[in-house]
Design a protein around this motif. Structure first.
Motif, PDB file in Angstrom:
ATOM      1  N   THR A 269      30.940 -14.108  11.417  1.00  0.00           N
ATOM      2  CA  THR A 269      31.225 -14.679  10.095  1.00  0.00           C
ATOM      3  C   THR A 269      30.171 -15.708   9.704  1.00  0.00           C
ATOM      4  O   THR A 269      29.799 -15.822   8.545  1.00  0.00           O
ATOM      5  N   SER A 270      29.681 -16.446  10.680  1.00  0.00           N
ATOM      6  CA  SER A 270      28.716 -17.500  10.391  1.00  0.00           C
ATOM      7  C   SER A 270      27.296 -17.060  10.735  1.00  0.00           C
ATOM      8  O   SER A 270      27.039 -16.543  11.827  1.00  0.00           O
ATOM      9  N   PRO A 271      26.350 -17.295   9.827  1.00  0.00           N
ATOM     10  CA  PRO A 271      24.960 -16.949  10.143  1.00  0.00           C
ATOM     11  C   PRO A 271      24.376 -17.870  11.221  1.00  0.00           C
ATOM     12  O   PRO A 271      23.309 -17.584  11.750  1.00  0.00           O
ATOM     13  N   TYR A 272      25.094 -18.938  11.517  1.00  0.00           N
ATOM     14  CA  TYR A 272      24.594 -19.882  12.521  1.00  0.00           C
ATOM     15  C   TYR A 272      25.089 -19.526  13.919  1.00  0.00           C
ATOM     16  O   TYR A 272      24.705 -20.149  14.894  1.00  0.00           O
ATOM     17  N   ALA A 273      25.985 -18.538  14.036  1.00  0.00           N
ATOM     18  CA  ALA A 273      26.561 -18.197  15.339  1.00  0.00           C
ATOM     19  C   ALA A 273      25.672 -17.188  16.080  1.00  0.00           C
ATOM     20  O   ALA A 273      24.825 -16.521  15.491  1.00  0.00           O
ATOM     21  N   PHE A 274      25.900 -17.070  17.369  1.00  0.00           N
ATOM     22  CA  PHE A 274      25.180 -16.144  18.235  1.00  0.00           C
ATOM     23  C   PHE A 274      25.390 -14.710  17.756  1.00  0.00           C
ATOM     24  O   PHE A 274      26.515 -14.269  17.560  1.00  0.00           O
TER      25      PHE A 274
ATOM     26  N   SER B 201      21.293 -10.402   4.722  1.00  0.00           N
ATOM     27  CA  SER B 201      20.055 -11.040   5.177  1.00  0.00           C
ATOM     28  C   SER B 201      18.849 -10.474   4.443  1.00  0.00           C
ATOM     29  O   SER B 201      17.953 -11.216   4.032  1.00  0.00           O
ATOM     30  N   GLU B 202      18.827  -9.152   4.249  1.00  0.00           N
ATOM     31  CA  GLU B 202      17.677  -8.541   3.581  1.00  0.00           C
ATOM     32  C   GLU B 202      17.586  -8.992   2.126  1.00  0.00           C
ATOM     33  O   GLU B 202      16.505  -9.286   1.626  1.00  0.00           O
ATOM     34  N   ILE B 203      18.707  -9.028   1.458  1.00  0.00           N
ATOM     35  CA  ILE B 203      18.675  -9.448   0.060  1.00  0.00           C
ATOM     36  C   ILE B 203      18.338 -10.938  -0.023  1.00  0.00           C
ATOM     37  O   ILE B 203      17.705 -11.402  -0.977  1.00  0.00           O
ATOM     38  N   GLY B 204      18.726 -11.657   1.017  1.00  0.00           N
ATOM     39  CA  GLY B 204      18.319 -13.066   1.094  1.00  0.00           C
ATOM     40  C   GLY B 204      16.809 -13.185   1.154  1.00  0.00           C
ATOM     41  O   GLY B 204      16.206 -14.000   0.451  1.00  0.00           O
ATOM     42  N   ARG B 205      16.201 -12.358   1.963  1.00  0.00           N
ATOM     43  CA  ARG B 205      14.736 -12.421   2.101  1.00  0.00           C
ATOM     44  C   ARG B 205      14.015 -11.998   0.825  1.00  0.00           C
ATOM     45  O   ARG B 205      12.907 -12.447   0.546  1.00  0.00           O
ATOM     46  N   SER B 206      14.645 -11.120   0.043  1.00  0.00           N
ATOM     47  CA  SER B 206      13.990 -10.610  -1.169  1.00  0.00           C
ATOM     48  C   SER B 206      13.840 -11.677  -2.243  1.00  0.00           C
ATOM     49  O   SER B 206      12.981 -11.580  -3.104  1.00  0.00           O
TER      50      SER B 206
ATOM     51  N   LEU C 179      21.692 -17.470   1.413  1.00  0.00           N
ATOM     52  CA  LEU C 179      21.032 -18.759   1.156  1.00  0.00           C
ATOM     53  C   LEU C 179      20.144 -19.162   2.319  1.00  0.00           C
ATOM     54  O   LEU C 179      19.077 -19.742   2.130  1.00  0.00           O
ATOM     55  N   LYS C 180      20.608 -18.865   3.528  1.00  0.00           N
ATOM     56  CA  LYS C 180      19.880 -19.250   4.725  1.00  0.00           C
ATOM     57  C   LYS C 180      18.484 -18.628   4.766  1.00  0.00           C
ATOM     58  O   LYS C 180      17.568 -19.161   5.404  1.00  0.00           O
ATOM     59  N   GLU C 181      18.307 -17.494   4.102  1.00  0.00           N
ATOM     60  CA  GLU C 181      16.983 -16.847   4.082  1.00  0.00           C
ATOM     61  C   GLU C 181      16.097 -17.405   2.968  1.00  0.00           C
ATOM     62  O   GLU C 181      15.008 -16.892   2.722  1.00  0.00           O
ATOM     63  N   GLY C 182      16.609 -18.418   2.270  1.00  0.00           N
ATOM     64  CA  GLY C 182      15.769 -19.058   1.259  1.00  0.00           C
ATOM     65  C   GLY C 182      16.046 -18.613  -0.168  1.00  0.00           C
ATOM     66  O   GLY C 182      15.422 -19.105  -1.107  1.00  0.00           O
ATOM     67  N   ASN C 183      17.004 -17.717  -0.329  1.00  0.00           N
ATOM     68  CA  ASN C 183      17.353 -17.246  -1.676  1.00  0.00           C
ATOM     69  C   ASN C 183      18.465 -18.132  -2.220  1.00  0.00           C
ATOM     70  O   ASN C 183      19.595 -18.095  -1.735  1.00  0.00           O
TER      71      ASN C 183
ATOM     72  N   PRO D 207      32.552 -24.934   7.634  1.00  0.00           N
ATOM     73  CA  PRO D 207      31.504 -24.251   8.405  1.00  0.00           C
ATOM     74  C   PRO D 207      30.308 -23.825   7.549  1.00  0.00           C
ATOM     75  O   PRO D 207      29.311 -23.400   8.096  1.00  0.00           O
ATOM     76  N   TYR D 208      30.402 -23.956   6.237  1.00  0.00           N
ATOM     77  CA  TYR D 208      29.255 -23.588   5.396  1.00  0.00           C
ATOM     78  C   TYR D 208      28.558 -24.867   4.940  1.00  0.00           C
ATOM     79  O   TYR D 208      29.158 -25.937   4.888  1.00  0.00           O
ATOM     80  N   LYS D 209      27.323 -24.745   4.625  1.00  0.00           N
ATOM     81  CA  LYS D 209      26.509 -25.928   4.357  1.00  0.00           C
ATOM     82  C   LYS D 209      25.754 -25.745   3.043  1.00  0.00           C
ATOM     83  O   LYS D 209      25.971 -26.468   2.086  1.00  0.00           O
TER      84      LYS D 209
END
Lengths: 341, 341, 341, 341
Positions: free
Chosen positions: A135-140, B196-201, B226-230, B68-70
């Motif tokens: 669920t979390s992108p920060y998890a393993f 993740s891929e759409i994040g990178r785009s 968001l974590k991928e910079g989008n 858990p989200y930032k």
């Protein structure tokens, strides 16, 4: 398919519906009642399903009569339950498969130690995740290819078929090198790209029910795989989402007998994820086996306190033999015996 | 994070928990009560989240204190709501975006006719599906690349930004050629590969809430992007699954004000899919706008009776202007104005 | 109780919360973290529960630490499970009670024939409804007092304790004349008037879980009865409402082990109402028994096709002995034996 | 009613179903298809509903065609929406009723102060609870008769009709002395004793939807009241139970337009209980009014921090005028105006 017309539907509206039915190659049976007119659309399943009559003028309700799935239906099984042979083990019919192993592949020692313990206790297959949906992108997120190599080693040493999850179609070839059964997780139950590709691969599949999927949707997801010619789909109940907060998910054990009525495919239960707590795993497993499940997939760890992921729900490897023996007794109540190589 | 120890937890068990907290770089605050001992784990969010103390000996309950989200959190917005500019239109803050178009791209005529109608009525963006996730493998799956080309043509002629769905990472480049906003459907909300891929785009994303996803899970899915910079993620409520059978899904309009409290990201509502019926779309749209939504994404068709897919829920193109005017009045009640190019 | 203050809570706001805690006779433990301040309210359970701190300035979250129920809690049982003796039969601990009979009392012949069949097959108690809660005001509402008299006759002839439902406090005395166990139906689980009165009566109670009640709410309802001095409450799981449409209710068998952890009270399962179909009753009953239920309450009819109410879910009286024998084997897996007079 | 026979149903089974239909005075229309035979049972609604064909040999499925409620149905309204006049205020049709007051009657000062504030701000009726259904037997249960006397005083001074809850049939006469509208709470929606008695009283009723009741069940509960000759039933949506944990209940605003289609009865929304938090009450109220609700019932308190019960969700009395003005604007979007004496 049954079309219920609105109380005041006009003759033109009724004729329009009949024309639509005839136009797809089906026949229309009309029953005029005191309050409403009913129109049965009767004919080939695929023709009839192409009708989209909801919202058409004068139509009150469209009632499906036939199930929308075909290849996964009980009728397709001709009254027989499917039995699959996977690496010498059988699942389905009278054969109960205990599938056990760690949630996540963490280390060589962890994998081999767990594999030995579950094999000795009578497990039919070994499970372990190299790719983990979190669920979390920060998890393993799992060891990936390195994890797959550890599973391959366990398979070589202990000879058990391997069950492992696929999340990304681009990893399909790598996973197929080691997997005897590819697991599709609950979050990906309606990832149609994944379903079609795994269907084309022909590799046996353990398809987990989405956490708010209906049984019909689960069977439609299976249909995506079966339609590509892959007949070996196992359905897996792993808990649904309800309002209850005392447990993580609500394990829906009614799904076991009902899926066995609706479909010829084997039904497996995952008690670990629903519970989220070790102490519930035994009673839920006994209940699943007594309800007629064809197998259980359960998490085991040599040292759950040190597990990277989902430790609290893992059975201890050194207690697994007692657990498996109890489940075997419950399966016997439902007329099933553990399968072995 | 707060750890509640069991009533009879031993001193060793308490010390073990404290050691674990310290070992990840956090501090432990202990409160011994008459019945239970509470231990606060205080420190950097990522460190603390790495603790997995459920199921550890002596631990009764682990209570998360921080979200858990930032990146998607309201705090990250610094008290400001995000406003995105997409092809000259704004969404967020005081700007309300009407996104309209057909469920599925069917033909050149259908696309261009609908685009003209919704543009004239004040729509900010044009939606249309070229790739369609369908429950049944036997149903129409969309025109694919041919559909994308029709959308490109509509964009060239009418100048509206295009919103269209991506289902398979392997189609990403093709979709990015035409899409101004990539839609991630409800079934793919936790397809982490896709996120993740759409994040990178870097392309703006309309992220639909899964049909039994909690708001926290929706925000965690946004976090993957968001974590991928989008930074341009719009959250979309489209109905959740409940026990009610009188409608297809239950549109959760509480999600609108609550998401606006939890997150700085714009919140869009899709009334069409929840309702499944045209006659509910207007009242639900008025309610969504009055509740403070930043936009609506709605289905429109020149001739819904002939639609290949989801016709019953599509607004008629020739009635769209009246609909849009009513929604504009409801948005004004919440202090928002339609955005235009 | 743990109070989580908002990140920017002022010193005054923190002091105000501390004052409130002290004012109800509890103590406050303050833990100041880098981001948030936590305040534990520690003291007597009833004092602390009187605090209503949600919504107070500066308060982000109030986390209950202690369970709100007391008399029904496992701790109150001192680690022992309650065993009740009812008309010479035992329920709880190692004693499994099979409670069987028709949904509704229809006729003398139906009652006596069913009572004989279930008694001969090892049932511990006889169930039958004289007052029936029906969704429709146009449906059969039960025989009322005439039904009670037929139950009294069955009791005299066959000597089995009687379980029957009470819906209206004004019928209490009449019901108590024949009932050994008073059933409170799911719709009345939070009918506090009824709970308090039956609590005062001292008669053993079978309390059904409301169809969307949490386990905590079920235990709070039991608490209403226990508080009046009536210790003999049996908790009954009978299916909850979910999104699934393939069955009437979703039987929540996780409730069995979890209620047995939370409470000392016996846990009974009703497989008939959840299923709504005879063919699911056996697998669900086996699962319930294997999961550790203390009893089952099941519907039986000499001629289900002619039943006035709920015929499709009733077991046939002449097949009941086989059914009971199978359930007895499943109960044995969980370490329990059928109780007999 | 439509009966779908199983694929292999025998001629005898089909004839048996036809005989059953004829035996209740209805007619049977038979449509034999390639795969299944359909039998329509056509005739008087009450006759047909008496058929219980589920589970009969050869029957696969029974599909209801007509709604099980009659007096509450839209058809009974003859296409007109009901408008009730209560103490000179109107509700229904174009008339929007703002019903406001404290959750619980606490003191003379609190009641009178709130009544004055809400009256001045345009509220149509005054609400306040003297009998409070509480989940915990240890919580405050209301002032009872003393509370009713305070409501009577407020009515005398401010002239507003009083809405107050009835929980126990034995309190009916006392409540009727002061109430202009009797509220039936969500927990009592299927307390049939209470429904029938309030039906016989003829007093207008505000009937709250049970927290997991379907709309059909709500209308069936209304039917219990209407059947006794009491025509003045207002339906109240107050939030349903879902898996979401970010709010107490999920306010189901789709129920507003759908109930208005299914029934002629006015529809009221309670935003306070669903939210459990003051800051959500305004956006939810705007959404409810824009969706077409006929009224809102909302909690107001002169000093919510000191409220005995549910303070966090109460609007502040001194902010109520601004709130009411905003709701009035939202109601106007749906074509409704506030009703006044």
């Amino acid at each position: 398919m049954m079309i219920v017309m609105k109380p005041g539907a006009s003759a033109e509206e009724i004729d329009h519906v009949i024309d639509r039915i005839v136009s797809v190659g089906a026949r229309a049976h009309v029953s005029k009642g005191d309050e409403v007119t009913l129109i049965g659309a009767i004919g080939d399943r695929e023709h009839v399903q192409r009708l989209e009559l909801e919202g058409v003028a004068g139509v009150a309700q469209v009632v499906p009569i036939l199930k929308p799935y075909k290849l996964s239906s009980a009728q397709m099984g001709g009254g027989e339950r499917s039995v699959f042979e996977i690496g010498g083990r059988r699942i389905g019919g009278e054969h109960f498969a205990m599938i056990a192993g760690p949630c996540t592949v963490e280390s060589r020692e962890q994998v081999l130690e767990t594999a030995e313990a579950v094999k000795n206790a009578g497990a039919a297959m070994f499970r372990g995740g190299a790719y983990k949906p979190r669920t979390s992108p920060y998890a393993f997120q799992g060891l990936g290819q390195a994890g797959l190599r550890l599973l391959a080693e366990a398979k070589e040493i202990h000879g058990m078929p391997i069950v492992t999850e696929l999340m990304d179609v681009r990893d399909l070839d790598a996973v197929l090198e080691v997997a005897d059964v590819v697991q599709i997780g609950a979050r990906n139950m309606q990832n149609y790209t994944l379903l079609s590709e795994i269907g084309r691969s022909g590799c046996p599949v353990l398809l987990k029910r989405g956490l708010s999927a209906t049984l019909e949707e689960l069977l439609m997801a299976a249909e995506y795989i079966l339609k590509e010619g892959n007949e070996k789909v196992m359905l897996c109940e792993r808990g649904i989402r309800t309002f209850e907060t005392a447990y993580r998910f609500t394990l829906d054990l009614m799904a076991v007998p009902v899926l066995r009525q609706l479909s010829h495919l084997p039904v497996v239960v995952d008690p670990s994820h629903a519970a989220g707590r070790r102490d519930l795993v035994l009673p839920l497993s006994l209940a699943a086996a007594a309800a007629g499940a064809d197998g259980i997939i359960v998490e085991v760890h040599p040292n759950p306190e040190e597990a990277i992921c989902d430790g609290p729900q893992a059975l201890r490897a050194d207690e697994f033999a007692d657990y498996a023996a109890a489940v075997e007794r419950a399966a016997a109540v439902a007329g099933k015996a553990f399968t072995h190589a």
